[in-house]
Scaffold this active site. Structure first.
Site, PDB file in Angstrom:
ATOM      1  N   GLU A   1      45.379  40.582  37.185  1.00  0.00           N
ATOM      2  CA  GLU A   1      46.199  40.935  36.027  1.00  0.00           C
ATOM      3  C   GLU A   1      47.648  40.498  36.222  1.00  0.00           C
ATOM      4  O   GLU A   1      48.311  40.054  35.271  1.00  0.00           O
ATOM      5  CB  GLU A   1      46.128  42.438  35.767  1.00  0.00           C
ATOM      6  CG  GLU A   1      46.593  42.835  34.383  1.00  0.00           C
ATOM      7  CD  GLU A   1      45.700  42.308  33.280  1.00  0.00           C
ATOM      8  OE1 GLU A   1      46.130  42.339  32.108  1.00  0.00           O
ATOM      9  OE2 GLU A   1      44.573  41.848  33.566  1.00  0.00           O
TER      10      GLU A   1
ATOM     11  N   SER B   1      40.316  36.960  29.944  1.00  0.00           N
ATOM     12  CA  SER B   1      40.395  36.181  31.175  1.00  0.00           C
ATOM     13  C   SER B   1      40.112  34.708  30.883  1.00  0.00           C
ATOM     14  O   SER B   1      40.850  34.077  30.138  1.00  0.00           O
ATOM     15  CB  SER B   1      39.435  36.764  32.218  1.00  0.00           C
ATOM     16  OG  SER B   1      39.723  36.277  33.503  1.00  0.00           O
TER      17      SER B   1
ATOM     18  N   HIS C   1      42.900  44.170  35.459  1.00  0.00           N
ATOM     19  CA  HIS C   1      41.954  43.216  34.897  1.00  0.00           C
ATOM     20  C   HIS C   1      40.599  43.914  34.737  1.00  0.00           C
ATOM     21  O   HIS C   1      39.711  43.785  35.588  1.00  0.00           O
ATOM     22  CB  HIS C   1      41.840  42.027  35.863  1.00  0.00           C
ATOM     23  CG  HIS C   1      41.600  40.708  35.213  1.00  0.00           C
ATOM     24  ND1 HIS C   1      42.538  40.074  34.427  1.00  0.00           N
ATOM     25  CD2 HIS C   1      40.520  39.887  35.225  1.00  0.00           C
ATOM     26  CE1 HIS C   1      42.054  38.913  34.013  1.00  0.00           C
ATOM     27  NE2 HIS C   1      40.826  38.783  34.482  1.00  0.00           N
TER      28      HIS C   1
END
Length: 336
Positions: free
Chosen positions: A283, A176, A315
């Site tokens: 995501e 991330s 994610h």
């Protein structure tokens, strides 16, 4: 012509829907669960411009000092342990494969950059799900974040002096927030980092709407102000952190890269349903960014990039841990 215009419009609509979903997610996002401390790790403290900073170090099983990987956290980075230790067995996996692991602790919302000044909460902003204001003291607020300096000068020098770990041809893995940071660090410090991996990273932060989305995320994740990190969106410093602008440098450096993002669709092996729903929008946005970076690198003729875009995944740590296992052969051959 009309067909091309329609495709462009559809692409823009997809991006804006992803950004909207991201902002909606940030309103309900929560920090991680309780830490899973690994007693094999060693607390390694260094003095820096930010004061004493802790790093967790895990030694390679064969005792070598040449093969070193830094693993960077996400926006909710905590002050006790790095998320890779809290949520995964990645440190154990890498050490069993004769790789020394360095887990920096802290850096919430920092993007691992040297900031322009200490952060303060923007006027009228709300920082957490309870609706209360974030504290105006603490990491990056009582002092200026200088994470790039720490990771590329202070920490590697201390690790070499006190533990003998090599400061050259290291790897850096980030998820991330840490994904774009990993590429920026590798671009600017090629002697230190010969390998960089972005897992669900945001590799096109200059795309329309991205600065606003990142700004909102930083406010929610601890009450940080993007204008204190980079004063102006037109500043050259914005390009300093943007992998799209740094692509020629990464190519010129010969850095071995790994780019991964899933499509936001949960798999049977994924996170529980609530977490999967929350991570889907993040995501999807990461995938859009990562695909843009792929197009950029392909246009430059890059041959040192591995792309892995799973057909399902959100994610979440489950997918990032699986990616580290998958990248091991490439990673092992690129460091030391």
């Amino acid at each position: 012509m009309k067909r091309d215009e329609a495709l462009i419009a559809l692409s823009r609509m997809t991006l804006w829907l992803a950004l909207f979903s991201l902002l909606a997610f940030l309103l309900v996002a929560t920090p991680r669960s309780n830490a899973a401390f690994d007693p094999v790790g060693v607390d390694f403290w260094v003095d820096s411009d930010m004061g004493p900073v802790k790093t967790r170090v895990f030694r390679a099983a064969d005792g070598n000092t040449q093969r070193v990987v830094y693993a960077l956290d996400g926006m909710w980075a905590r002050e006790d342990l790095n998320g890779w230790e809290i949520e995964t067995e990645v440190a154990r996996t890498l050490t069993e494969n004769n790789i020394n692991v360095v887990l920096p602790v802290g850096g919430q919302s920092s993007f691992y950059m040297d900031w322009d000044r200490p952060s303060y909460l923007p006027e009228g902003a709300v920082s957490d799900i309870a609706g209360d204001s974030a504290p105006d003291i603490g990491p990056g607020k009582s002092y200026t974040y200088t994470w790039e300096t720490l990771l590329t000068r202070v920490l590697p020098a201390a690790l070499h002096e006190r533990l003998g770990l090599s400061p050259a041809r290291n790897g850096v893995i980030g998820l991330s927030m840490g994904g774009s940071a990993a590429f920026a660090l590798a671009a600017h410090h090629p002697a230190q980092f010969s390998y960089a991996a972005s897992l669900s990273g945001y590799l096109n932060p200059s795309a329309p709407g991205m600065r606003g989305a990142i700004s909102a995320a930083m406010v929610k994740a601890g009450g940080y102000n993007i204008s204190c990190m980079i004063s102006s969106p037109t500043s050259d410093k914005w390009q300093w952190m943007d992998p799209m602008f740094l692509a020629p440098a990464l190519l010129r450096n010969g850095t071995e890269l790994w780019v991964s993002a899933a499509n936001g669709v949960p798999s049977e092996a994924g996170e529980p349903s609530k977490q999967a729903a929350e991570g889907s929008a993040l995501e999807t946005l990461s995938l859009t960014n990562s695909r843009s970076f792929q197009t950029r690198m392909t246009s430059l003729g890059a041959t040192t990039v591995t792309y892995d875009f799973p057909s399902s995944g959100v994610h979440a740590w489950t997918y990032w841990e699986a990616q580290v296992v998958k990248m091991l052969p490439v990673l092992s051959g690129a460091i030391g």
